[in-house]
Enzyme design. Sequence first.
Site, PDB file in Angstrom:
ATOM      1  N   ASP A 111      15.387   7.678   4.698  1.00 49.25           N
ATOM      2  CA  ASP A 111      16.272   8.176   3.644  1.00 49.25           C
ATOM      3  C   ASP A 111      17.029   9.457   4.015  1.00 49.25           C
ATOM      4  O   ASP A 111      18.198   9.599   3.662  1.00 49.25           O
ATOM      5  CB  ASP A 111      15.495   8.401   2.342  1.00 49.25           C
ATOM      6  CG  ASP A 111      15.151   7.094   1.650  1.00 49.25           C
ATOM      7  OD1 ASP A 111      15.563   6.022   2.131  1.00 49.25           O
ATOM      8  OD2 ASP A 111      14.456   7.142   0.605  1.00 49.25           O
TER       9      ASP A 111
ATOM     10  N   ASP B 158       9.664  -6.641   2.115  1.00 46.22           N
ATOM     11  CA  ASP B 158       9.750  -6.029   3.428  1.00 46.22           C
ATOM     12  C   ASP B 158      11.155  -5.473   3.559  1.00 46.22           C
ATOM     13  O   ASP B 158      12.124  -6.078   3.068  1.00 46.22           O
ATOM     14  CB  ASP B 158       9.449  -7.014   4.549  1.00 46.22           C
ATOM     15  CG  ASP B 158       9.138  -6.303   5.864  1.00 46.22           C
ATOM     16  OD1 ASP B 158       8.432  -5.278   5.820  1.00 46.22           O
ATOM     17  OD2 ASP B 158       9.587  -6.755   6.926  1.00 46.22           O
TER      18      ASP B 158
ATOM     19  N   ASN C  98       0.833  -1.202   0.000  1.00 42.77           N
ATOM     20  CA  ASN C  98       0.000   0.000   0.000  1.00 42.77           C
ATOM     21  C   ASN C  98       0.868   1.253   0.000  1.00 42.77           C
ATOM     22  O   ASN C  98       0.350   2.369   0.033  1.00 42.77           O
ATOM     23  CB  ASN C  98      -0.911   0.019   1.239  1.00 42.77           C
ATOM     24  CG  ASN C  98      -2.070  -0.958   1.102  1.00 42.77           C
ATOM     25  OD1 ASN C  98      -2.778  -0.938   0.104  1.00 42.77           O
ATOM     26  ND2 ASN C  98      -2.253  -1.811   2.101  1.00 42.77           N
TER      27      ASN C  98
ATOM     28  N   LYS D 114      19.360   6.562  -6.644  1.00 41.91           N
ATOM     29  CA  LYS D 114      19.108   5.742  -5.458  1.00 41.91           C
ATOM     30  C   LYS D 114      18.855   4.288  -5.851  1.00 41.91           C
ATOM     31  O   LYS D 114      19.356   3.357  -5.209  1.00 41.91           O
ATOM     32  CB  LYS D 114      17.895   6.286  -4.681  1.00 41.91           C
ATOM     33  CG  LYS D 114      17.536   5.454  -3.453  1.00 41.91           C
ATOM     34  CD  LYS D 114      16.227   5.903  -2.822  1.00 41.91           C
ATOM     35  CE  LYS D 114      15.798   4.944  -1.728  1.00 41.91           C
ATOM     36  NZ  LYS D 114      14.480   5.275  -1.153  1.00 41.91           N
TER      37      LYS D 114
END
Length: 208
Positions: free
Chosen positions: A163, A80, A20, A183
């Site tokens: 980040d 994850d 999500n 990144k």
Amino acid sequence: NKITGLFNNVSPMQLVFATNNLNKLKEVQVLIPASIKLLSLKDIGCLEDIPETQNTIEGNAIQKAEYIKLHYGYNCFADDTGLEVPILHGEPGVYSARYAGPQRDADDNMNLLLEKLKDKTNRQAQFKTVIALHLDGELKTFTGICKGNITKEKHGEHGFGYDPIFKAEGNTKTFAELPLEEKNQIGHRGKAVGQLVDYLNTLTNQYT
């Protein structure tokens, strides 16, 4: 072979990305080749929170992928990610998203981590992403790791999560100061997705 139908020249392969998190979806979409149509949870009508009750990053990724396969029947993958700080015995790890509480607030999480590290000279850390792919009854996992350090202050406006306080090894900027493309080239999620894409490309080459 039932997998053959997924890889034909008429329609792209469809895979659900079980998240999500729109930031994650954005990062992964630019890495997935055009031969694969990426579906979101919203696309398949999954509006509930998928359980994440395992005590490892790998366990959570597998649990989420198995949930979508079981309840919705789609081939899918789930990821994850955790930030692991050795001097804090691996914290926040599997609890990275809710480190400072159930509100899952990134600033709260970063502030707590910076507070715990304020007197520490060893600020080594690593991001770890595990992707679990559920494809026609087979489960495979792919792991990406990016080593670096935790800064003393937040820097940058891009990215999400931790980040703004993470600098990858050999880099002078935090993840939040880097363009998404850069990144992805050095980051944990980009590495894991790269392995996933390589595997899927092997299948498409085999069955087309």
